[in-house]
Design a protein around this motif. Sequence first.
Motif, PDB file in Angstrom:
ATOM      1  N   VAL A  29       0.867  -1.179   0.000  1.00 53.22           N
ATOM      2  CA  VAL A  29       0.000   0.000   0.000  1.00 53.22           C
ATOM      3  C   VAL A  29       0.903   1.227   0.000  1.00 53.22           C
ATOM      4  O   VAL A  29       1.880   1.302   0.753  1.00 53.22           O
ATOM      5  N   TRP A  30       0.573   2.177  -0.872  1.00 53.20           N
ATOM      6  CA  TRP A  30       1.375   3.375  -1.088  1.00 53.20           C
ATOM      7  C   TRP A  30       0.707   4.603  -0.495  1.00 53.20           C
ATOM      8  O   TRP A  30      -0.522   4.682  -0.419  1.00 53.20           O
ATOM      9  N   ASP A  31       1.533   5.563  -0.115  1.00 50.26           N
ATOM     10  CA  ASP A  31       1.026   6.833   0.401  1.00 50.26           C
ATOM     11  C   ASP A  31       0.294   7.586  -0.709  1.00 50.26           C
ATOM     12  O   ASP A  31       0.650   7.474  -1.882  1.00 50.26           O
ATOM     13  N   ASP A  32      -0.718   8.310  -0.334  1.00 45.85           N
ATOM     14  CA  ASP A  32      -1.433   9.143  -1.299  1.00 45.85           C
ATOM     15  C   ASP A  32      -1.832  10.440  -0.617  1.00 45.85           C
ATOM     16  O   ASP A  32      -1.853  10.513   0.605  1.00 45.85           O
ATOM     17  N   PRO A  33      -2.137  11.456  -1.382  1.00 47.97           N
ATOM     18  CA  PRO A  33      -2.472  12.751  -0.794  1.00 47.97           C
ATOM     19  C   PRO A  33      -3.937  12.891  -0.396  1.00 47.97           C
ATOM     20  O   PRO A  33      -4.364  13.971   0.004  1.00 47.97           O
ATOM     21  N   VAL A  34      -4.703  11.817  -0.489  1.00 45.25           N
ATOM     22  CA  VAL A  34      -6.154  11.922  -0.329  1.00 45.25           C
ATOM     23  C   VAL A  34      -6.655  11.369   1.005  1.00 45.25           C
ATOM     24  O   VAL A  34      -7.419  12.023   1.707  1.00 45.25           O
ATOM     25  N   ASN A  35      -6.243  10.163   1.346  1.00 46.39           N
ATOM     26  CA  ASN A  35      -6.836   9.467   2.484  1.00 46.39           C
ATOM     27  C   ASN A  35      -6.220   9.876   3.820  1.00 46.39           C
ATOM     28  O   ASN A  35      -5.000  10.013   3.941  1.00 46.39           O
ATOM     29  N   LEU A  36      -7.075  10.031   4.808  1.00 45.91           N
ATOM     30  CA  LEU A  36      -6.629  10.357   6.160  1.00 45.91           C
ATOM     31  C   LEU A  36      -5.953   9.147   6.795  1.00 45.91           C
ATOM     32  O   LEU A  36      -6.301   7.994   6.499  1.00 45.91           O
ATOM     33  N   GLY A  66       6.329   6.085   2.747  1.00 40.52           N
ATOM     34  CA  GLY A  66       5.701   6.105   1.438  1.00 40.52           C
ATOM     35  C   GLY A  66       5.076   4.798   1.009  1.00 40.52           C
ATOM     36  O   GLY A  66       4.397   4.738  -0.006  1.00 40.52           O
ATOM     37  N   ARG A  67       5.295   3.733   1.796  1.00 40.52           N
ATOM     38  CA  ARG A  67       4.745   2.427   1.440  1.00 40.52           C
ATOM     39  C   ARG A  67       4.818   1.493   2.633  1.00 40.52           C
ATOM     40  O   ARG A  67       5.613   1.709   3.545  1.00 40.52           O
ATOM     41  N   ALA A  68       3.987   0.440   2.588  1.00 43.91           N
ATOM     42  CA  ALA A  68       4.054  -0.615   3.599  1.00 43.91           C
ATOM     43  C   ALA A  68       3.588  -1.918   2.963  1.00 43.91           C
ATOM     44  O   ALA A  68       2.609  -1.946   2.209  1.00 43.91           O
ATOM     45  N   MET A  78      -2.634 -12.040  -3.354  1.00 44.93           N
ATOM     46  CA  MET A  78      -2.126 -10.666  -3.245  1.00 44.93           C
ATOM     47  C   MET A  78      -2.840  -9.745  -4.227  1.00 44.93           C
ATOM     48  O   MET A  78      -3.109  -8.588  -3.918  1.00 44.93           O
ATOM     49  N   GLU A  79      -3.188 -10.265  -5.403  1.00 49.19           N
ATOM     50  CA  GLU A  79      -3.948  -9.472  -6.373  1.00 49.19           C
ATOM     51  C   GLU A  79      -5.343  -9.161  -5.847  1.00 49.19           C
ATOM     52  O   GLU A  79      -5.860  -8.057  -6.049  1.00 49.19           O
ATOM     53  N   GLY A  89     -10.308   2.741  -1.997  1.00 46.79           N
ATOM     54  CA  GLY A  89      -9.759   4.025  -2.403  1.00 46.79           C
ATOM     55  C   GLY A  89      -8.281   4.204  -2.093  1.00 46.79           C
ATOM     56  O   GLY A  89      -7.764   5.314  -2.179  1.00 46.79           O
ATOM     57  N   LEU A  90      -7.596   3.126  -1.707  1.00 51.98           N
ATOM     58  CA  LEU A  90      -6.168   3.196  -1.419  1.00 51.98           C
ATOM     59  C   LEU A  90      -5.373   2.781  -2.652  1.00 51.98           C
ATOM     60  O   LEU A  90      -5.862   2.044  -3.504  1.00 51.98           O
ATOM     61  N   TRP A  91      -4.136   3.256  -2.728  1.00 55.39           N
ATOM     62  CA  TRP A  91      -3.239   2.870  -3.823  1.00 55.39           C
ATOM     63  C   TRP A  91      -2.470   1.640  -3.381  1.00 55.39           C
ATOM     64  O   TRP A  91      -1.826   1.641  -2.324  1.00 55.39           O
ATOM     65  N   ALA A  92      -2.505   0.576  -4.195  1.00 54.14           N
ATOM     66  CA  ALA A  92      -1.808  -0.659  -3.843  1.00 54.14           C
ATOM     67  C   ALA A  92      -1.297  -1.349  -5.093  1.00 54.14           C
ATOM     68  O   ALA A  92      -1.878  -1.213  -6.168  1.00 54.14           O
ATOM     69  N   THR A  93      -0.193  -2.074  -4.926  1.00 53.31           N
ATOM     70  CA  THR A  93       0.381  -2.857  -6.001  1.00 53.31           C
ATOM     71  C   THR A  93       0.757  -4.230  -5.482  1.00 53.31           C
ATOM     72  O   THR A  93       0.800  -4.465  -4.269  1.00 53.31           O
ATOM     73  N   VAL A  94       1.059  -5.117  -6.418  1.00 58.70           N
ATOM     74  CA  VAL A  94       1.526  -6.457  -6.088  1.00 58.70           C
ATOM     75  C   VAL A  94       2.965  -6.559  -6.598  1.00 58.70           C
ATOM     76  O   VAL A  94       3.234  -6.262  -7.754  1.00 58.70           O
ATOM     77  N   ASN A  95       3.863  -6.964  -5.701  1.00 52.99           N
ATOM     78  CA  ASN A  95       5.268  -7.109  -6.054  1.00 52.99           C
ATOM     79  C   ASN A  95       5.764  -8.493  -5.714  1.00 52.99           C
ATOM     80  O   ASN A  95       5.351  -9.058  -4.700  1.00 52.99           O
ATOM     81  N   ARG A  96       6.663  -8.978  -6.516  1.00 46.18           N
ATOM     82  CA  ARG A  96       7.305 -10.254  -6.235  1.00 46.18           C
ATOM     83  C   ARG A  96       8.387 -10.038  -5.191  1.00 46.18           C
ATOM     84  O   ARG A  96       9.131  -9.066  -5.243  1.00 46.18           O
TER      85      ARG A  96
END
Length: 99
Positions: A29-36, A66-68, A78-79, A89-96
Amino acid sequence: MSRIAAPLTDLDLDLERVVDPDVPWQTVVWDDPVNLMSYVTHVFQEYFGFPKDVAERLMLAVHREGRAVVAEGAREQMELHAQAMHDYGLWATVNRVST
């Protein structure tokens, strides 16, 4: 008519290594300027079932670093987690996971 299997090539062997199901994946999960921060903590508690102290620690990592990494396991799972984070509404990615 019988079919004869083609011999494995080096390319075939490389593809097997790339998609090795035993290598774990992560949901990040990545930091974003929107969510509290309180909302991110709430999502981690509600979706993942983390206790409040764990959810707050992960939220602070998102905020400060910036990420966790919030989950680790099979790629498909994970997907699903990443999609759920998007639904919240959070920013998230899947990484190996690096080996």
